[in-house]
Design a protein around this motif. Sequence first.
Motif, mmCIF file in Angstrom:
data_model
loop_
_atom_site.group_PDB
_atom_site.id
_atom_site.type_symbol
_atom_site.label_atom_id
_atom_site.label_comp_id
_atom_site.label_asym_id
_atom_site.label_seq_id
_atom_site.Cartn_x
_atom_site.Cartn_y
_atom_site.Cartn_z
ATOM 1 N N ASP A 188 0.832 -1.208 0.000
ATOM 2 C CA ASP A 188 0.000 0.000 0.000
ATOM 3 C C ASP A 188 0.864 1.254 0.000
ATOM 4 N N GLN A 189 1.953 1.236 0.754
ATOM 5 C CA GLN A 189 2.849 2.388 0.794
ATOM 6 C C GLN A 189 3.512 2.602 -0.562
ATOM 7 N N THR A 190 3.925 1.509 -1.188
ATOM 8 C CA THR A 190 4.533 1.611 -2.515
ATOM 9 C C THR A 190 3.554 2.205 -3.514
ATOM 10 N N LYS A 191 2.323 1.735 -3.476
ATOM 11 C CA LYS A 191 1.297 2.239 -4.393
ATOM 12 C C LYS A 191 1.051 3.726 -4.173
ATOM 13 N N ALA A 192 0.961 4.148 -2.918
ATOM 14 C CA ALA A 192 0.728 5.554 -2.601
ATOM 15 C C ALA A 192 1.901 6.418 -3.053
ATOM 16 N N ARG A 193 3.117 5.936 -2.850
ATOM 17 C CA ARG A 193 4.303 6.691 -3.263
ATOM 18 C C ARG A 193 4.378 6.804 -4.785
ATOM 19 N N LEU A 194 3.967 5.765 -5.486
ATOM 20 C CA LEU A 194 3.948 5.820 -6.944
ATOM 21 C C LEU A 194 2.934 6.846 -7.445
ATOM 22 N N ILE A 195 1.767 6.892 -6.829
ATOM 23 C CA ILE A 195 0.748 7.869 -7.233
ATOM 24 C C ILE A 195 1.246 9.290 -6.981
ATOM 25 N N GLU A 196 1.859 9.502 -5.829
ATOM 26 C CA GLU A 196 2.377 10.837 -5.505
ATOM 27 C C GLU A 196 3.499 11.234 -6.466
ATOM 28 N N ALA A 197 4.427 10.324 -6.696
ATOM 29 C CA ALA A 197 5.536 10.622 -7.602
ATOM 30 C C ALA A 197 5.042 10.828 -9.034
ATOM 31 N N TYR A 227 2.898 -4.039 -11.688
ATOM 32 C CA TYR A 227 2.259 -4.842 -10.639
ATOM 33 C C TYR A 227 1.009 -4.149 -10.098
ATOM 34 N N HIS A 228 1.095 -2.867 -9.825
ATOM 35 C CA HIS A 228 -0.016 -2.154 -9.183
ATOM 36 C C HIS A 228 -1.026 -1.559 -10.167
ATOM 37 N N PHE A 229 -0.557 -1.154 -11.367
ATOM 38 C CA PHE A 229 -1.429 -0.386 -12.257
ATOM 39 C C PHE A 229 -1.551 -0.963 -13.667
ATOM 40 N N GLY A 230 -0.774 -1.967 -13.976
ATOM 41 C CA GLY A 230 -0.845 -2.568 -15.303
ATOM 42 C C GLY A 230 0.109 -1.955 -16.289
ATOM 43 N N ASP A 231 0.040 -0.635 -16.449
ATOM 44 C CA ASP A 231 0.953 0.058 -17.354
ATOM 45 C C ASP A 231 0.918 1.554 -17.034
ATOM 46 N N LYS A 232 1.585 2.337 -17.863
ATOM 47 C CA LYS A 232 1.640 3.783 -17.647
ATOM 48 C C LYS A 232 0.258 4.414 -17.705
ATOM 49 N N GLY A 233 -0.590 3.937 -18.621
ATOM 50 C CA GLY A 233 -1.946 4.466 -18.728
ATOM 51 C C GLY A 233 -2.768 4.190 -17.487
ATOM 52 N N GLY A 234 -2.608 2.995 -16.939
ATOM 53 C CA GLY A 234 -3.328 2.669 -15.708
ATOM 54 C C GLY A 234 -2.865 3.530 -14.547
#
Length: 223
Positions: A4-13, A44-51
């Motif tokens: 969950d932390q990785t996913k949140a950091r990816l969204i923020e970045a 892993y979390h979003f599928g690709d750049k578009g996701g």
Amino acid sequence: MSQDQTKARLIEAAGQEFAGKGYQHATVRAICERAGANLAAVNYHFGDKGGLYAAVLKEAHRCGRQETEEFEGDGEADPADRLRAYVRSFLERIFIRNAPSEWHHQLMLRETLAPTAFSEALVREAIRPRFEYLKGLMREICPDADDRRLSALVFSVTGQCLYYKFAARVSEHLIGPDALRQLDVDYLADHIASFCLAALGRGPALGRAGGPAREDVVPAGRG
């Protein structure tokens, strides 16, 4: 770091990268480096750049909905005061300069100017609620206006605000950087709201010096 932390950091970045560079020029590698995550984490979390971009826009939508709800919660205030509050908030958002914590506003502006395939969701979930709020406010101020005029009024208010964002460089050449800096949020919020209300006959008309020109007009929200 948890999933969950990785996913949140990816969204923020990703939000910061997309807001600063746009969808086409932002890279997954740069996003992962900013987030301190492995390249495979995006797939892993979003599928690709578009996701990932869709998830970032969803977060921007969420912030936009929260702000709209804050305005709607002040429905008992005078329409003129609510208009000033709306304009001030709008100006504060569009004047943000490279603030990492405010990337969602920058991204929404970028998506508005250069729409991607994801723009339909932005309009539906973030822009339309604010449009409808301001349109309802205009309906209170001008109860006899038809739908066409109400839409034009909303675009007029919005256009005045956006001018100071998108014509800043031209304006700086016209009046100079010092004079442009004097047009701060407080001054512009009062000017734009007063200008609109005076034009609609719902506030003091503006004289040559910018002050009231006559006293025989109906105060905002009354009459």
